[in-house]
Design a protein around this motif. Sequence first.
Motif, short mmCIF file in Angstrom:
data_model
loop_
_atom_site.label_atom_id
_atom_site.label_comp_id
_atom_site.label_asym_id
_atom_site.label_seq_id
_atom_site.Cartn_x
_atom_site.Cartn_y
_atom_site.Cartn_z
N GLN A 389 38.18 52.97 37.82
CA GLN A 389 37.52 53.02 39.12
C GLN A 389 36.19 53.75 39.04
OE1 GLN A 389 38.40 51.26 41.46
NE2 GLN A 389 40.62 50.98 41.45
N ASP A 390 35.29 53.33 39.94
CA ASP A 390 33.99 53.97 40.12
C ASP A 390 33.89 54.35 41.58
OD1 ASP A 390 31.41 54.82 40.18
OD2 ASP A 390 30.49 52.94 39.53
N ILE A 391 33.53 55.60 41.85
CA ILE A 391 33.48 56.07 43.23
C ILE A 391 32.50 55.27 44.08
CG2 ILE A 391 31.71 57.82 42.78
CD1 ILE A 391 33.25 59.65 44.73
N ASP A 392 31.47 54.69 43.42
CA ASP A 392 30.49 53.90 44.16
C ASP A 392 30.88 52.44 44.29
OD1 ASP A 392 28.79 56.14 44.42
OD2 ASP A 392 27.94 55.79 42.43
N SER A 393 31.89 52.00 43.56
CA SER A 393 32.31 50.61 43.60
C SER A 393 33.79 50.53 43.28
CB SER A 393 31.49 49.78 42.59
OG SER A 393 31.93 48.45 42.58
N VAL A 394 34.63 50.70 44.29
CA VAL A 394 36.07 50.72 44.11
C VAL A 394 36.60 49.29 43.96
CG1 VAL A 394 38.27 51.41 45.10
CG2 VAL A 394 36.26 52.87 45.39
N ILE A 395 37.47 49.10 42.99
CA ILE A 395 38.09 47.80 42.73
C ILE A 395 39.52 47.82 43.25
CG2 ILE A 395 38.83 46.18 40.95
CD1 ILE A 395 36.61 47.17 39.19
N LEU A 396 39.90 46.77 43.97
CA LEU A 396 41.29 46.63 44.37
C LEU A 396 42.07 46.12 43.16
CD1 LEU A 396 43.26 46.85 46.78
CD2 LEU A 396 42.90 44.38 47.13
N PRO A 397 42.97 46.93 42.59
CA PRO A 397 43.62 46.55 41.33
C PRO A 397 44.46 45.30 41.49
CG PRO A 397 43.97 48.88 41.83
CD PRO A 397 43.42 48.25 43.07
N PRO A 398 44.47 44.43 40.49
CA PRO A 398 45.37 43.28 40.52
C PRO A 398 46.82 43.72 40.33
CG PRO A 398 44.20 43.37 38.44
CD PRO A 398 43.61 44.45 39.29
N TYR A 399 47.73 42.86 40.72
CA TYR A 399 49.16 43.15 40.57
C TYR A 399 49.58 43.02 39.11
CZ TYR A 399 49.97 42.94 45.64
OH TYR A 399 49.96 43.18 47.00
N ASP A 400 50.49 43.90 38.71
CA ASP A 400 51.15 43.76 37.41
C ASP A 400 52.26 42.73 37.52
OD1 ASP A 400 49.53 45.81 36.45
OD2 ASP A 400 51.01 47.36 36.95
N MET A 401 52.51 42.01 36.42
CA MET A 401 53.60 41.05 36.36
C MET A 401 54.67 41.60 35.43
SD MET A 401 51.50 37.46 36.05
CE MET A 401 50.33 36.97 37.32
N LEU A 402 55.79 42.02 35.99
CA LEU A 402 56.82 42.72 35.22
C LEU A 402 58.22 42.21 35.56
CD1 LEU A 402 55.39 46.34 35.71
CD2 LEU A 402 55.12 44.88 33.71
N PRO A 403 58.64 41.07 34.97
CA PRO A 403 57.92 40.14 34.11
C PRO A 403 57.63 38.84 34.85
CG PRO A 403 60.24 39.91 33.73
CD PRO A 403 60.08 40.85 34.91
N GLN A 404 57.23 37.79 34.09
CA GLN A 404 57.06 36.44 34.59
C GLN A 404 57.81 35.47 33.68
OE1 GLN A 404 53.17 34.68 34.09
NE2 GLN A 404 53.47 33.21 35.75
N LEU A 405 58.62 34.60 34.29
CA LEU A 405 59.34 33.56 33.55
C LEU A 405 58.88 32.22 34.07
CD1 LEU A 405 61.49 32.62 31.52
CD2 LEU A 405 63.18 32.81 33.38
N ASN A 406 58.35 31.39 33.17
CA ASN A 406 57.82 30.09 33.56
C ASN A 406 58.45 29.00 32.71
OD1 ASN A 406 55.61 27.80 33.11
ND2 ASN A 406 55.17 28.77 35.08
N VAL A 407 58.96 27.96 33.35
CA VAL A 407 59.58 26.82 32.68
C VAL A 407 58.86 25.55 33.16
CG1 VAL A 407 61.69 25.51 32.27
CG2 VAL A 407 61.80 27.99 32.56
N ARG A 408 58.45 24.73 32.20
CA ARG A 408 57.73 23.51 32.55
C ARG A 408 58.34 22.33 31.81
NH1 ARG A 408 52.82 22.32 34.83
NH2 ARG A 408 51.85 20.36 34.19
#
Length: 793
Positions: A389-408
């Motif tokens: 983070q930067d006090i002059d430009s705050v970033i909204l953090p992305p979500y963590d994926m804990l976990p992800q299961l994908n089947v295709r």
Amino acid sequence: MNRPRPFAPQRLSRIAHSAMLCLLASTVSPSLWAQAQLDHGDWNGPLLLQSTPALQEKIAPAQAEKSPIYLSGEQMEGQQDSELRVTGNARLRRADTRIQADTLRYDPTSSQAQADGNVTIDSAADQYWGSQLRLNVDTYEGYFNDVRYRFGENQAFGQAQRVDFIDRDRYVVHEGDYTTCQRVDSDPNWRPAWQIRAKELTIDRVADVGVARNGALEFMGVPILPVPYLSFPLSDKRKSGFLPPTVGLDSVSGLQYEQPYYWNIAPNRDATITTTVLARRGVDLGGKFRYLEQNFSGELSGRYMPSDSLRDKDRWSAALRHRQVWESPVGNINWDANLNRVSDHNYWRDFPRSSYGLAERLLPSELNGSWQQDDWRVRLRTLKWQTLQDIDSVILPPYDMLPQLNVRYEPWSLDSGFDFSVEMDTTRFQADKDFTNVLTDGTRSYALAKLSRPMVAPQGFLTPSVQLHASYYNFDSSALTAGRKSYSRVLPTFSIDSGLVFERDTQLLGRNLQQTLEPRAFYTYTPYKNQSMLPMYDTAELDFTFASIYSPNAFVGQDRIADNNLLTLGLTSRLIAADDGAELVKASVAQRLRFKDQRVTAPGVDPLEERWSDILLGGAVNWTPRWATNGVIQYNHDQRRTVRYTMTGYYKPGDYKVLSAGYRMKRDASKHVEFGWQWPISELWQSTASAKSDGRWYGVGRVNYSMRDKKLVDTVVGVEYSACCWTGRVVLERLQNSWNSSNTRVLFQLELTGLSRINIGSNPLNSLRNNVPYYQEITPAAAEPSSRFGHYE
């Protein structure tokens, strides 16, 4: 015919007899010669060329010791079993070694050779010239006085007072020098641009390593680096040892000294250990370890700075890249790791040029495992972010994926030409603990089925498709109204994509062309369903481009399904070269017609109510390989103004010659102009024909200027000089770190061909590669290795 014994009295007559046979073979027709071989029982089939040890570039020592010794000259005295003396163009040849001198003595009992006056040695592809030689031709042990030498493999040469031969591959040069600069015999005042002078040079051809002791590295005749001990490569093979240090001056860290050590652990493993002293910060210890095995490979790197003086804390970073394949009864399982972590929020600002992207403000760490068999693919993934983070430009953090299961499931072929796929996914999303008041943890599961029927013909295409999206959310807290913690939705989407292709032959500027006219229509429909209560876990709005305007969804991700009832109309025209099919000119236009107002949007974004979207205009011209240009314009017809446009182009008439320019504008946000170049400076005042052949100056750089802020954003400006055996670079770099801070440094590099690169202020090549569009690295061509057959007599 039996081989004669060396130095037998009848040798000359038998040599003459052999010469007559060779001469006879060269004058008789091939068929008669083959018949003669057949009569002697040597013919066993078709006459084919086969490899022979006589043509090998290098002969093994054991094989060389078994080879006979031949002496020749104008006069020869002595007996077969005693010392022989040859005068007048005296020569001794054995295997791939030839000695020539005014006078030569050879003792067959001790295998000792003595050569005096204009002595030349051709050993494999290496050559030596001197005044006096003492050499045991069996062990290759001896010495050579007043020597000049040239190595065939890298064309390096030098001279010395004396060379002591230890064996065929190792020798010690006394009071000598070494360089890879190629001698210009026509210039009596020529001297090498660089050379190593040393009291002692040890050459090891087996390890391809040279070691200089008690000497100096000279550049343009001036000693620039003392060499109490220097190990350098004789080829491009890897070797352990200290790499040249780097000295730099940084506007934040001050004076820097960096000393790397390279450790060649094994052919498939190595490491680089680097110690850096920063005047304003302290000592930084870093290392990188690389490995390559049959089923896995990767890199591990890290840095540690105890007690940074500017921050009054320990600083560190770590990165891991690992790829591996596991064999199993049901198929291979691929998995990889990409881990990145730094010590604090200011790391990206204080160390803006860290490797592996550790200077970014969003650092991902993820583990991936995947399995694929026939039409099935399974992926298991965990992803955790570190947000700086930067006090002059705050970033909204992305979500963590804990976990992800994908089947295709995606079958390769279906009857009647249909394309079908099913994707199922379940992911646990977890928010940064410092932002739990605005972010919601939860689990999302969805299934997405797609069915389409492409119909493609030379005159056009038609692709109807339908998809069904079903999703279910389970939140940790009451994110919905009435205290609900779960939500489900099912949404269908229908689309039809179509286009026609018209072609005609034409001519323009003397070129035979094929012109196309390609109208395209794309319709998509998705019913409305309220989704405003759903968090944006991994979803974002698509940028308005030619790629997204023909997309059935205005969002990327699964948390928003746009309520579309719209038609996209587009037209593209191309000019294609009739001879090679190259696309010379392309022009496109596209616009959307919305039949209903948009209702599904991202949080804080107003819905679109205009029936007609902005117009997209795009074009590209590649009339010749020398220059090209392209651009995209987004135009608002209602407001009669351009919302955004990007224009880029380059001119590249040859190697190391490129001019590029770009202009980017986004209404009420930014306006940037950019210029990049790499060009021979000497051509600005003299023609190529009159340019000096011994070297050339080049200008290189990139300037990015913000017209809205009236200031330079990023600036990289430098000059390069390339000569026969060295290249010099000086680069001034100023890069913006954030809105109100930047970092400035001067970079210098001296690249000595066949030896090393000496850097002052870090490596300027990295800066030029990363910042100058279409930059082409200038490196003097290494001399081609010579063959022992090139000077064979």
